[in-house]
Design a protein around this motif. Structure first.
Motif, PDB file in Angstrom:
ATOM      1  N   ARG A   1      20.599 -25.714  51.527  1.00 45.62           N
ATOM      2  CA  ARG A   1      21.440 -26.592  50.710  1.00 45.62           C
ATOM      3  C   ARG A   1      20.760 -27.885  50.279  1.00 45.62           C
ATOM      4  NH1 ARG A   1      26.977 -26.813  54.139  1.00 45.62           N
ATOM      5  NH2 ARG A   1      27.510 -28.345  52.535  1.00 45.62           N
ATOM      6  N   ALA A   2      19.496 -28.104  50.666  1.00 41.27           N
ATOM      7  CA  ALA A   2      18.855 -29.386  50.368  1.00 41.27           C
ATOM      8  C   ALA A   2      17.381 -29.204  50.021  1.00 41.27           C
ATOM      9  CB  ALA A   2      18.996 -30.325  51.561  1.00 41.27           C
ATOM     10  N   GLU A   3      16.890 -30.119  49.181  1.00 43.47           N
ATOM     11  CA  GLU A   3      15.463 -30.175  48.865  1.00 43.47           C
ATOM     12  C   GLU A   3      14.784 -31.359  49.549  1.00 43.47           C
ATOM     13  OE1 GLU A   3      17.615 -27.974  45.934  1.00 43.47           O
ATOM     14  OE2 GLU A   3      17.673 -30.153  45.980  1.00 43.47           O
ATOM     15  N   LEU A   4      15.483 -32.478  49.650  1.00 44.11           N
ATOM     16  CA  LEU A   4      14.925 -33.676  50.272  1.00 44.11           C
ATOM     17  C   LEU A   4      15.497 -33.771  51.685  1.00 44.11           C
ATOM     18  CD1 LEU A   4      13.214 -36.233  50.014  1.00 44.11           C
ATOM     19  CD2 LEU A   4      15.189 -37.379  49.015  1.00 44.11           C
ATOM     20  N   ILE A   5      14.640 -33.564  52.672  1.00 45.85           N
ATOM     21  CA  ILE A   5      15.071 -33.506  54.068  1.00 45.85           C
ATOM     22  C   ILE A   5      14.701 -34.815  54.770  1.00 45.85           C
ATOM     23  CG2 ILE A   5      14.930 -32.218  56.239  1.00 45.85           C
ATOM     24  CD1 ILE A   5      15.952 -30.580  53.766  1.00 45.85           C
ATOM     25  N   VAL A   6      15.707 -35.509  55.266  1.00 40.81           N
ATOM     26  CA  VAL A   6      15.516 -36.754  56.009  1.00 40.81           C
ATOM     27  C   VAL A   6      15.606 -36.391  57.496  1.00 40.81           C
ATOM     28  CG1 VAL A   6      16.399 -39.077  56.446  1.00 40.81           C
ATOM     29  CG2 VAL A   6      16.607 -38.061  54.145  1.00 40.81           C
ATOM     30  N   VAL A   7      14.467 -36.497  58.185  1.00 43.24           N
ATOM     31  CA  VAL A   7      14.432 -36.132  59.603  1.00 43.24           C
ATOM     32  C   VAL A   7      14.716 -37.386  60.423  1.00 43.24           C
ATOM     33  CG1 VAL A   7      13.094 -35.101  61.476  1.00 43.24           C
ATOM     34  CG2 VAL A   7      12.768 -34.291  59.118  1.00 43.24           C
ATOM     35  N   GLY A   8      15.891 -37.399  61.026  1.00 34.80           N
ATOM     36  CA  GLY A   8      16.344 -38.544  61.810  1.00 34.80           C
ATOM     37  C   GLY A   8      16.535 -38.161  63.263  1.00 34.80           C
ATOM     38  N   VAL A   9      15.442 -37.789  63.910  1.00 40.47           N
ATOM     39  CA  VAL A   9      15.490 -37.403  65.320  1.00 40.47           C
ATOM     40  C   VAL A   9      14.678 -38.411  66.114  1.00 40.47           C
ATOM     41  CG1 VAL A   9      15.776 -34.955  64.760  1.00 40.47           C
ATOM     42  CG2 VAL A   9      13.473 -35.865  65.167  1.00 40.47           C
ATOM     43  N   PRO A  10      14.884 -38.483  67.432  1.00 45.08           N
ATOM     44  CA  PRO A  10      14.085 -39.405  68.242  1.00 45.08           C
ATOM     45  C   PRO A  10      12.592 -39.092  68.138  1.00 45.08           C
ATOM     46  CG  PRO A  10      15.964 -38.594  69.490  1.00 45.08           C
ATOM     47  CD  PRO A  10      15.901 -37.788  68.227  1.00 45.08           C
TER      48      PRO A  10
ATOM     49  N   ARG B   1      18.987 -32.471  46.133  1.00 44.19           N
ATOM     50  CA  ARG B   1      20.047 -32.464  47.147  1.00 44.19           C
ATOM     51  C   ARG B   1      19.453 -32.979  48.461  1.00 44.19           C
ATOM     52  NH1 ARG B   1      21.697 -26.364  46.948  1.00 44.19           N
ATOM     53  NH2 ARG B   1      19.437 -26.282  46.877  1.00 44.19           N
ATOM     54  N   ILE B   2      20.255 -33.749  49.177  1.00 47.44           N
ATOM     55  CA  ILE B   2      19.780 -34.441  50.370  1.00 47.44           C
ATOM     56  C   ILE B   2      20.314 -33.760  51.619  1.00 47.44           C
ATOM     57  CG2 ILE B   2      19.777 -36.644  51.613  1.00 47.44           C
ATOM     58  CD1 ILE B   2      20.353 -37.906  48.758  1.00 47.44           C
ATOM     59  N   GLY B   3      19.417 -33.503  52.561  1.00 49.51           N
ATOM     60  CA  GLY B   3      19.777 -32.968  53.864  1.00 49.51           C
ATOM     61  C   GLY B   3      19.350 -33.937  54.939  1.00 49.51           C
ATOM     62  N   VAL B   4      20.233 -34.217  55.870  1.00 49.00           N
ATOM     63  CA  VAL B   4      19.933 -35.125  56.975  1.00 49.00           C
ATOM     64  C   VAL B   4      19.878 -34.289  58.249  1.00 49.00           C
ATOM     65  CG1 VAL B   4      20.676 -37.171  58.252  1.00 49.00           C
ATOM     66  CG2 VAL B   4      21.102 -37.017  55.777  1.00 49.00           C
ATOM     67  N   LEU B   5      18.704 -34.246  58.852  1.00 46.70           N
ATOM     68  CA  LEU B   5      18.519 -33.515  60.097  1.00 46.70           C
ATOM     69  C   LEU B   5      18.601 -34.518  61.239  1.00 46.70           C
ATOM     70  CD1 LEU B   5      17.885 -31.079  61.795  1.00 46.70           C
ATOM     71  CD2 LEU B   5      15.475 -31.336  61.199  1.00 46.70           C
ATOM     72  N   GLY B   6      19.732 -34.514  61.920  1.00 44.79           N
ATOM     73  CA  GLY B   6      20.009 -35.491  62.966  1.00 44.79           C
ATOM     74  C   GLY B   6      21.140 -36.395  62.515  1.00 44.79           C
TER      75      GLY B   6
ATOM     76  N   GLY C   1      22.831 -38.683  64.543  1.00 45.79           N
ATOM     77  CA  GLY C   1      23.101 -39.688  65.570  1.00 45.79           C
ATOM     78  C   GLY C   1      23.506 -40.996  64.914  1.00 45.79           C
ATOM     79  N   ARG C   2      23.213 -42.108  65.586  1.00 48.26           N
ATOM     80  CA  ARG C   2      23.644 -43.409  65.050  1.00 48.26           C
ATOM     81  C   ARG C   2      23.062 -43.686  63.667  1.00 48.26           C
ATOM     82  NH1 ARG C   2      22.517 -48.130  68.261  1.00 48.26           N
ATOM     83  NH2 ARG C   2      24.156 -49.078  67.035  1.00 48.26           N
ATOM     84  N   PHE C   3      21.745 -43.493  63.514  1.00 49.96           N
ATOM     85  CA  PHE C   3      21.159 -43.773  62.204  1.00 49.96           C
ATOM     86  C   PHE C   3      21.582 -42.729  61.184  1.00 49.96           C
ATOM     87  CE2 PHE C   3      18.193 -43.649  58.746  1.00 49.96           C
ATOM     88  CZ  PHE C   3      18.135 -44.983  58.385  1.00 49.96           C
ATOM     89  N   GLY C   4      21.539 -41.458  61.535  1.00 46.02           N
ATOM     90  CA  GLY C   4      21.915 -40.396  60.591  1.00 46.02           C
ATOM     91  C   GLY C   4      23.334 -40.562  60.079  1.00 46.02           C
ATOM     92  N   ALA C   5      24.246 -40.930  60.964  1.00 42.40           N
ATOM     93  CA  ALA C   5      25.639 -41.137  60.558  1.00 42.40           C
ATOM     94  C   ALA C   5      25.754 -42.338  59.618  1.00 42.40           C
ATOM     95  CB  ALA C   5      26.523 -41.324  61.786  1.00 42.40           C
ATOM     96  N   ALA C   6      25.070 -43.432  59.954  1.00 40.96           N
ATOM     97  CA  ALA C   6      25.110 -44.623  59.091  1.00 40.96           C
ATOM     98  C   ALA C   6      24.461 -44.333  57.745  1.00 40.96           C
ATOM     99  CB  ALA C   6      24.404 -45.794  59.784  1.00 40.96           C
ATOM    100  N   PHE C   7      23.366 -43.592  57.755  1.00 41.02           N
ATOM    101  CA  PHE C   7      22.678 -43.246  56.514  1.00 41.02           C
ATOM    102  C   PHE C   7      23.560 -42.345  55.650  1.00 41.02           C
ATOM    103  CE2 PHE C   7      19.222 -41.070  54.101  1.00 41.02           C
ATOM    104  CZ  PHE C   7      18.710 -42.189  53.488  1.00 41.02           C
ATOM    105  N   GLY C   8      24.238 -41.395  56.266  1.00 40.10           N
ATOM    106  CA  GLY C   8      25.165 -40.543  55.528  1.00 40.10           C
ATOM    107  C   GLY C   8      26.264 -41.343  54.858  1.00 40.10           C
ATOM    108  N   THR C   9      26.779 -42.337  55.553  1.00 39.14           N
ATOM    109  CA  THR C   9      27.806 -43.201  54.974  1.00 39.14           C
ATOM    110  C   THR C   9      27.256 -43.955  53.768  1.00 39.14           C
ATOM    111  OG1 THR C   9      28.927 -43.430  57.089  1.00 39.14           O
ATOM    112  CG2 THR C   9      29.370 -45.132  55.448  1.00 39.14           C
ATOM    113  N   LEU C  10      26.035 -44.482  53.885  1.00 39.34           N
ATOM    114  CA  LEU C  10      25.410 -45.171  52.749  1.00 39.34           C
ATOM    115  C   LEU C  10      25.232 -44.222  51.566  1.00 39.34           C
ATOM    116  CD1 LEU C  10      22.556 -47.368  54.289  1.00 39.34           C
ATOM    117  CD2 LEU C  10      24.528 -48.169  52.979  1.00 39.34           C
ATOM    118  N   LEU C  11      24.769 -43.011  51.849  1.00 38.52           N
ATOM    119  CA  LEU C  11      24.584 -42.035  50.782  1.00 38.52           C
ATOM    120  C   LEU C  11      25.903 -41.782  50.056  1.00 38.52           C
ATOM    121  CD1 LEU C  11      22.267 -39.455  52.579  1.00 38.52           C
ATOM    122  CD2 LEU C  11      21.603 -41.022  50.722  1.00 38.52           C
ATOM    123  N   GLU C  12      26.954 -41.585  50.828  1.00 39.27           N
ATOM    124  CA  GLU C  12      28.269 -41.308  50.237  1.00 39.27           C
ATOM    125  C   GLU C  12      28.771 -42.495  49.418  1.00 39.27           C
ATOM    126  OE1 GLU C  12      32.479 -39.353  51.574  1.00 39.27           O
ATOM    127  OE2 GLU C  12      30.689 -39.074  52.766  1.00 39.27           O
TER     128      GLU C  12
END
Length: 160
Positions: free
Chosen positions: A54-63, A6-11, A13-24
């Motif tokens: 809720r996630a095992e793979l954490i994508v840290v997308g912070v500045p 399961r994928i968790g996106v921490l952050g 912002g612009r990249f996190g939102a775009a990455f979430g869309t790609l994941l979906e």
């Protein structure tokens, strides 16, 4: 058969939102948390602890200037089942921080997606540099698989 974590996106912002869309778009279920940016309904964790639950793979997308502090906050909350990747555009410092802070106990890999919201919108080819930790080959494998699953080519490189 291996189940994709399961994928968790921490952050978110612009990249996190775009990455979430790609994941979906590629059939992944994901959860995100951001202290200051809105996360779409159905994907939002109520707090950081809920994201980690809720996630095992954490994508840290912070500045970059917040990355080390975020890792230090994350470390006591992380378990051996977690894998952490970053999406910073520079690699030496983030990879060293993950090495020092997460150590042997939490799998980690550095990444530099060579794409962002604008290149995604223009449908440019996706490419990602992966900086694997020799201490965590399974995390490197999962990281490559994640990016390949969204249509990104990957290439391994040393953080320097």
């Amino acid at each position: 058969m291996n189940r994709f974590p399961r994928i968790g996106v921490l952050g978110h912002g612009r990249f996190g939102a775009a990455f979430g869309t790609l994941l979906e778009q590629h059939g992944h279920h994901w959860t995100a948390w951001d202290a200051s940016a809105p996360v779409p309904d159905g994907h939002a964790a109520v707090d950081l602890d809920a994201l980690l639950e809720r996630a095992e793979l954490i994508v840290v997308g912070v500045p970059l200037d917040a990355f080390e502090a975020v890792l230090r906050d994350l470390r006591p909350r992380l378990q051996s089942r977690h894998h952490v990747i970053d999406v910073c555009s520079v690699k030496e410092a983030p990879c060293q921080w993950m090495h020092d802070i997460l150590g042997d106990g939490v799998g980690h890999a550095g990444t530099h997606p060579l794409f962002g919201p604008l290149s995604i919108a223009r449908a440019e080819p996706l490419r990602t540099v992966v900086c694997p930790s020799a201490r965590h080959p399974e995390t490197a494998r999962l990281t490559r698989a994640l990016f390949a699953s969204i249509g990104s080519e990957t290439a391994d490189q040393d953080p320097s």
